[in-house]
Structure formats: structure tokens, C-alpha cells
Design an enzyme around this catalytic site. Sequence first.
Site, PDB file in Angstrom:
ATOM      1  N   PRO A 426       0.788  -1.240   0.000  1.00 25.57           N
ATOM      2  CA  PRO A 426       0.000   0.000   0.000  1.00 25.57           C
ATOM      3  C   PRO A 426       0.817   1.287   0.000  1.00 25.57           C
ATOM      4  O   PRO A 426       0.259   2.355   0.216  1.00 25.57           O
ATOM      5  CB  PRO A 426      -0.803  -0.120   1.290  1.00 25.57           C
ATOM      6  CG  PRO A 426       0.096  -0.858   2.208  1.00 25.57           C
ATOM      7  CD  PRO A 426       0.868  -1.826   1.357  1.00 25.57           C
ATOM      8  N   GLY A 427       2.129   1.216  -0.181  1.00 20.60           N
ATOM      9  CA  GLY A 427       2.911   2.432  -0.356  1.00 20.60           C
ATOM     10  C   GLY A 427       3.844   2.794   0.772  1.00 20.60           C
ATOM     11  O   GLY A 427       4.431   3.876   0.746  1.00 20.60           O
ATOM     12  N   LYS A 429       6.839   1.410   1.661  1.00 18.20           N
ATOM     13  CA  LYS A 429       8.225   1.427   1.184  1.00 18.20           C
ATOM     14  C   LYS A 429       8.419   2.481   0.092  1.00 18.20           C
ATOM     15  O   LYS A 429       9.467   3.117   0.011  1.00 18.20           O
ATOM     16  CB  LYS A 429       8.612   0.046   0.665  1.00 18.20           C
ATOM     17  CG  LYS A 429       8.479  -1.063   1.696  1.00 18.20           C
ATOM     18  CD  LYS A 429       8.849  -2.396   1.105  1.00 18.20           C
ATOM     19  CE  LYS A 429       8.589  -3.519   2.089  1.00 18.20           C
ATOM     20  NZ  LYS A 429       7.142  -3.672   2.395  1.00 18.20           N
ATOM     21  N   CYS A 548       8.334 -11.461   3.480  1.00 16.96           N
ATOM     22  CA  CYS A 548       7.861 -11.557   4.864  1.00 16.96           C
ATOM     23  C   CYS A 548       7.647 -13.018   5.227  1.00 16.96           C
ATOM     24  O   CYS A 548       6.660 -13.368   5.883  1.00 16.96           O
ATOM     25  CB  CYS A 548       6.595 -10.745   5.075  1.00 16.96           C
ATOM     26  SG  CYS A 548       5.254 -11.175   3.947  1.00 16.96           S
TER      27      CYS A 548
END
Length: 691
Positions: A426-427, A429, A548
Site C-alpha cells: 500500500p505504499g 516502502k 515476509c
Amino acid sequence: MGRRAKNKQGDPTPIESRENTKPSQKKLGKRKAEPEADESKRPAKKVKEVAGDSKKSKKSVNGKKVAKKSTKEDLKKATSWDEEDADGSGDGWEDVAENADLLEGSDDEAFEGFTGDLDEFDVEGDDSPRPPAQELDLGSDDEDEEPIQLTKSKSKKSKQADRPLKIIPTGSDASSDSDEDEDDEDGPTTLANMEARSRALDARALREAELDAEELQAAEEAGEEDGEFDEVEDMEDEEMEVDGEEFVLPTAEEREKEKHAGGPDVHLVQRRMRECVRVLGHWKRLGEKSGRSRSEYIDQLVSDIANYYGYNDFLAEKLFQLFPVAEAIEFFEANEISRPVTIRTNTLRTRRRDLAQALINRGVNLEPIGKWTNVGLQVFESSVPIGATPEYLAGHYMLQAASSFLPVIALSPQPNERVLDMASAPGGKTTHMAALMQNTGVVFANDANKARTKSLTANVHRLGCKNVVVCSYDGREFPKVMGGFDRVLLDAPCSGTGVISKDSSVKINKSERDFTLLSHLQKQLILCAIDSVNPQSKTGGYIVYSTCSVTVDENEAVVDYALRKRPNVTLVDTGLEFGREGYTRYRGKVFDDSVKLTRRFYPHVHNMDGFYVAKFKVERRTKAMKKDASEDKAQEQPGEVEEAPVDVKFDETEDKPYLDEAKRRRMKAKGLRVPPRNPVASAAATVKASA
């Protein structure tokens, strides 16, 4: 006369008589006790003289030579007791006790026995509070003013009086007490003392880590000496706790019966897990006595873990094989606990110090995450919703897990570079990279799921990132769509075995087929990311691959595959100061030695989501002939005779039709206008092919 008539209220008094008996305005307000007839005239203040008399009386009490004084002197001391207490003298306590006993007519023996302990509470010239003396009943019930005076004394209260004692004191208490005192004196965190308190917290954490290491080493040394006896005693205690029965490992048939019966009892599963961990940890000493194989204990432990924590058998075994036995239990236990809430400061709009002060003023308890990041804050508790504050809506920070900071820190994008984020939604990084680049250069934020680009675009606008271009392509198409990037970040889609604490559905919905498909997709994406990088970049030429997940199939196996398929790529140091090294050997698989430069992060070790980070450096391609020659030379036998090298050259006229045809195909694939074929060249190529 009836009962109601007897108690009937009389007639009201006339108004004139009420006005005559109206109290004066001076007596309105707080009422005071009316003085008695004998005490109508209070003596003048004689603090020094009374203090001297009290010292003399104290000496007489210590020497057990107490004589009764006149009633008038006692009354004077009793009336002037509150004046002496206001001046800070403690002699009034003794005088009140004398007055109480003398007025009641008590004998000398009782008086001497009681006042013999008063010296413990009498400190000359000390303004500190005397809580023990306040609890004693030194006077009669008629003296009502004296307890009121005690409660009104304005003395400083000790900070250590309300501080709870530690249940289990450790060696680090001496250092922590001093730090706590300093924190108490500093008061709430403000803009002025935030940096100093942060340094103090780091120093205290370092001291505690050193003390913990020393205690652990001492415990290990003590365990080597007498650990055998302690473990035997613990085993006997546990056996006595459970119905006095000795632990016996169940067979496969008994386990099947338990499953059909609805599963074993939770307490029984816990005991079996403890016993299996203990036996497997000391197999040489305890395993031979049991008469069962090690694989049976492992199978039983994995089955109990799956039942106790709610995993399917496949995933429980796959995660169990990553760690030693005792550490595996810690990993599974850590997945049941949620990770701390962390936020990342948006340096495009504010500084971390200013943001922390603003959130503290709103009732948020927070502190810096650690030395490895200068933009992260850890939130402990908040009286306001941390995702709906005015600072959040203004784009001053982003709710982001601490593990998501790591790939961007490893990539370290520089200003005026072209950077690609292949899976950006969703932004978190993407906006972090834009902040590090100071809104210069270009960041291409790509995500294959077009629906997720909405949240990506919203966060980009909210955080004020002006150098971000949002697009939605399959990551495997990017070398054809666009290339020549200075740096590429690939946070690949994965199984999510590192974030089980956030998404518990991973425990049951992952199978072996999922891991096979995911690893295949990750291998394709990492090759496309390598091909998208410009190896001739002056400042970059780097790729960061992150997941992850904690499984080897999605991490080290993918990295080793990229090293074998792209010989112009090498692994470099990630620049992260902490984290465990990647595996170079795992269950019969051998990876490249440089894989140890990658970093692993675990929830039970680093208190963050499970994560994996690897950093590549892309260099210019070398000629394939040199590689083939080196491989042939390595395969030669020592007794073989080398032949004379043959000079092989290409005939340009012969190869020109094939080169033109390949060029036409490339142009056609890109949608460009294709030039017509040369009939002579095409005929020559056809004749050559038929021959």
C-alpha cells in the site's frame, strides 16, 4: 397527649427576635472550635524555650528519671503544640503523649514504658515526614484538633514510598533504579529532554544486555556443573504433578485414537511438549533410557505443536525444521503475540522530534525504535486513535511495521535516481524511498493488483510525495515495459509465514503446492528485476530482494537460483547492523557461500515480523566465450594434450539475413512499423536454410 402532638414543633419566633440573634458577618465561613473558658487566653509563641524544655524532657526519659510536671505547664505545651509542629520541630509528639497520660491520671510505670520508644520517631531539625508516628494513638479521643493538624502538614512525600518492589530482582536493578529516578525527576517527555532521554534509554538497554549476557553465561556454567541433578529433580516434580504417573511417549495407534476421540487434553499436550523438548535437548543422556527413537519424539512434538497452536501438520513440520527444538517452541509462542505498533516519520513534512512532541501532547506514550533507524517510533499506548490524529491526516507519519523499514534501508536510494518498486502497495516502502530521495528523481511504484493501487495513490498524496509514478503491470513484464533503473526493490509476494501474528489464517491454508508456486513466481520476478537494472549506473546498480517469510524455499533457494542464472550478479552486504545470517546449508541443500551476507529476522529474537533481506550488485555482462573457455579448462584432464586454437570469425554477409529477420521480429513485438523484406536477402536466406 399523642406521640405526634408531643413532638410537634413549636410556633416560629417573630422576625424581630431573629434579626437580633443574627450572627455577625465576621464569623461566617469555616467554623472553628470554640475555646474553653480555661483556654480563652492563648500563650504567646515561645518556640525556642519549648524546644529547649522538650530536649530536657527527652534526656530525662532516656535516663528513666521522669517527674510529673504541673498541670499548667502541660496545658501550655498542649496549646502550643500545633505552633511547634508548624515550625518543623518534632518535640511536640512527646509533649502530647505526656499531656494525655498526666491528664488521665496514669501511673509512672505505664508512662515510662510507653515513652521509652518515642526516641525512634524524634529527629531533631528534620523536616521529613514521620508516617510511623502519625499512626500511633498518642492522645485521648477528646483531642480533635491534633489529627487535623497532622493531615494539613505540607511536607514532601518520598518518591520511593509509592514505588512497588520488584518481584524478582536482578543484577540490573542497581543501574535501572538510578535511571528511573532520573526519569521521575525529569517529568514528562518534552522537546528539550527527548534527545537526552533517548540516549539514556539506549545506554540503559546496553547495560542491561551486558548484564543479561553475564547472567546467562553464569547460568550455563552452573548448569554444566549441576544441571543434571536439577533436571532429574524437575522431571520428578513434573511426574508427581500429573497423577503421579511417569511420562510415556504414546504410540502411533494411541495418537490416532486421540484424534478420533476429539483430541487430547490441553494440559496433557503441554506436559508432553515439555517432556519431548527436555528429552530431545539432552538426547545422549535421556534418549537412551527411554528406549524410543528420536524420530518418534520429533513426530510427537510436531503433532502436539500442530494441535496446541492450530497449525496444519505440513506447515508445523516445515517451520519446526528451521530451528533447534527449544527455539522452535519460542518461535511458535511468539507468533501468538502481536508485534508492537510502530510508525515512520515522514521527513518530507516534519522531523521525528517535532512529531514525537506533538503526539505526546495528545496523550501518546512512545519512544524511538532503536539506533538502526532515525525515523521510527514505537507506540506503547495512546488515548487517541493513532490512525486518525490530525498529524496522521496531514501526512506527518505512516503506520508501518518495523520490518518494512529494513528493505528500504538496505537499498538506500540516492537523490536524482530512477528507482523501481515492483510490488509497492500500500505504499509504505515507496513513500519511504521518496522521502530518502528528498522528492527528487523518479520512483516508479508498480503493483499487479489494480485495486490495491487506490490505497497506494492515497498514501502517496497524503504524504506529499511528488516524484512517484503509479502503474499497474505484471512484474514479469517490466524488462519489456521499461528498464534502465538505478535501483530496484522487489518485495516479492510470499506465503506470509513471518506475519502469522497478524494473519492467523496462514496456519491452515498453506500447502506444499502453494510454496512450490510461490517460489517459482519469485524466481521469475527476481530475474526480471535483475534485467531491469542498468549495470552502467554510476550511483546504483543494486537490487534488494525481500519477503515476509521465514522458509528457505522462498528465500535462500531463490537467491541461489538468481546467482546461478545471472553470473554478472553478486551478493553484497545489506548494511543492516543486526539480524541472523542466511543459511548456506539446509537439509542436504548447499547454497553459495555468499548467501551468508543475507539477513534473517525472527519475531522471537528481534520482536518484529519475520523477514528476509538480500542485496545484489549488478555488474556489466562479460562475453560468453570467456566463460565457456574457463569451464572447458576446468573440465580438462591433466593428461590431455591441448590442441592449437582455431581462429573462428563470423561472416557478416552470411549472417545479415538472420540479423535482419530477428530485428523485424523485435520491432513487430513492440508495435513498431516493420520495413519490407529485401527479396534478394530473403531468397538467399531461404536457399541457405534449404541447403
